[in-house]
Design a protein around this motif. Structure first.
Motif, PDB file in Angstrom:
ATOM      1  N   LEU A  72       0.815  -1.214   0.000  1.00 25.23           N
ATOM      2  CA  LEU A  72       0.000   0.000   0.000  1.00 25.23           C
ATOM      3  C   LEU A  72       0.853   1.270   0.000  1.00 25.23           C
ATOM      4  O   LEU A  72       1.309   1.709   1.049  1.00 25.23           O
TER       5      LEU A  72
ATOM      6  N   LEU B 169       0.939   4.670   0.560  1.00 27.59           N
ATOM      7  CA  LEU B 169      -0.071   5.394   1.323  1.00 27.59           C
ATOM      8  C   LEU B 169      -0.132   6.868   0.962  1.00 27.59           C
ATOM      9  O   LEU B 169       0.839   7.609   1.137  1.00 27.59           O
TER      10      LEU B 169
ATOM     11  N   LYS C 262      -3.199   8.627   5.119  1.00 23.55           N
ATOM     12  CA  LYS C 262      -2.375   8.542   6.327  1.00 23.55           C
ATOM     13  C   LYS C 262      -2.921   9.476   7.413  1.00 23.55           C
ATOM     14  O   LYS C 262      -3.071   9.074   8.572  1.00 23.55           O
TER      15      LYS C 262
ATOM     16  N   THR D  60      -4.590   3.566  13.132  1.00 24.11           N
ATOM     17  CA  THR D  60      -3.237   3.115  12.785  1.00 24.11           C
ATOM     18  C   THR D  60      -2.876   1.789  13.455  1.00 24.11           C
ATOM     19  O   THR D  60      -2.073   1.032  12.933  1.00 24.11           O
TER      20      THR D  60
ATOM     21  N   VAL E 255      -3.297  -1.311  11.275  1.00 19.52           N
ATOM     22  CA  VAL E 255      -2.203  -1.506  10.322  1.00 19.52           C
ATOM     23  C   VAL E 255      -0.966  -2.040  11.028  1.00 19.52           C
ATOM     24  O   VAL E 255      -0.297  -2.949  10.530  1.00 19.52           O
TER      25      VAL E 255
ATOM     26  N   ILE F 147       0.459  -6.148   5.978  1.00 18.15           N
ATOM     27  CA  ILE F 147       0.137  -4.877   5.316  1.00 18.15           C
ATOM     28  C   ILE F 147       1.430  -4.071   5.253  1.00 18.15           C
ATOM     29  O   ILE F 147       1.958  -3.650   6.277  1.00 18.15           O
ATOM     30  N   LYS F 148       1.937  -3.900   4.060  1.00 17.08           N
ATOM     31  CA  LYS F 148       3.214  -3.215   3.841  1.00 17.08           C
ATOM     32  C   LYS F 148       2.944  -1.801   3.341  1.00 17.08           C
ATOM     33  O   LYS F 148       2.623  -1.600   2.171  1.00 17.08           O
ATOM     34  N   ILE F 149       3.073  -0.837   4.240  1.00 14.40           N
ATOM     35  CA  ILE F 149       2.830   0.558   3.871  1.00 14.40           C
ATOM     36  C   ILE F 149       4.150   1.197   3.470  1.00 14.40           C
ATOM     37  O   ILE F 149       5.156   1.065   4.161  1.00 14.40           O
TER      38      ILE F 149
END
Length: 132
Positions: free
Chosen positions: A33, A35, A40, A49, A52, A58-60
């Protein structure tokens, strides 16, 4: 899975963002993702947050350039988005796409079967993506 979420109809609604990120958290696949700053900010504003942070799949990342996004789209297994341009790019990249909105610009992508419109509050899109 590549995801992009930034439209006001999703980010300005705590209920929508909660549904989106709870579904991301439930998925077993990696969610990549880039972001958007708006998203954000809203995650922080709504106190979401932690969802997440708890889901290590979940790779932000920071927002990416247009060319980087095209490469990510090309190599994605699936795309989840609320952005019109990404829907069309997914079609060209031949990658299945779920659009998290109630309406869309590119209806032809749905007609040919490469895109599916999902109403966040009426459907469990995490379940839909498993069947797509």
């Amino acid at each position: 899975m590549l995801a992009t979420i930034h439209r006001a109809e999703n980010t300005d609604s705590r209920e929508h963002l909660l549904a989106i990120f709870n579904s991301f958290a439930e998925l077993g696949d990696i969610v990549f993702l880039p972001l958007h700053p708006r998203t954000k900010h809203k995650l922080e504003e709504y106190g979401l947050t932690e969802i997440v942070q708890k889901a290590d799949h979940i790779k932000i990342v920071e927002p990416v350039s247009y060319l980087e996004m095209l490469l990510l789209e090309k190599h994605a297994k699936t795309i989840v988005t609320d952005f019109g341009g990404v829907q069309k790019e997914a079609y060209f990249a031949k990658v299945p796409c779920l659009t998290l909105r109630t309406e869309m610009e590119w209806v032809e992508t749905v007609e040919v079967g490469c895109n599916r419109l999902v109403n966040l509050l009426e459907e469990d899109w995490a379940e839909v993506i498993q069947q797509f």
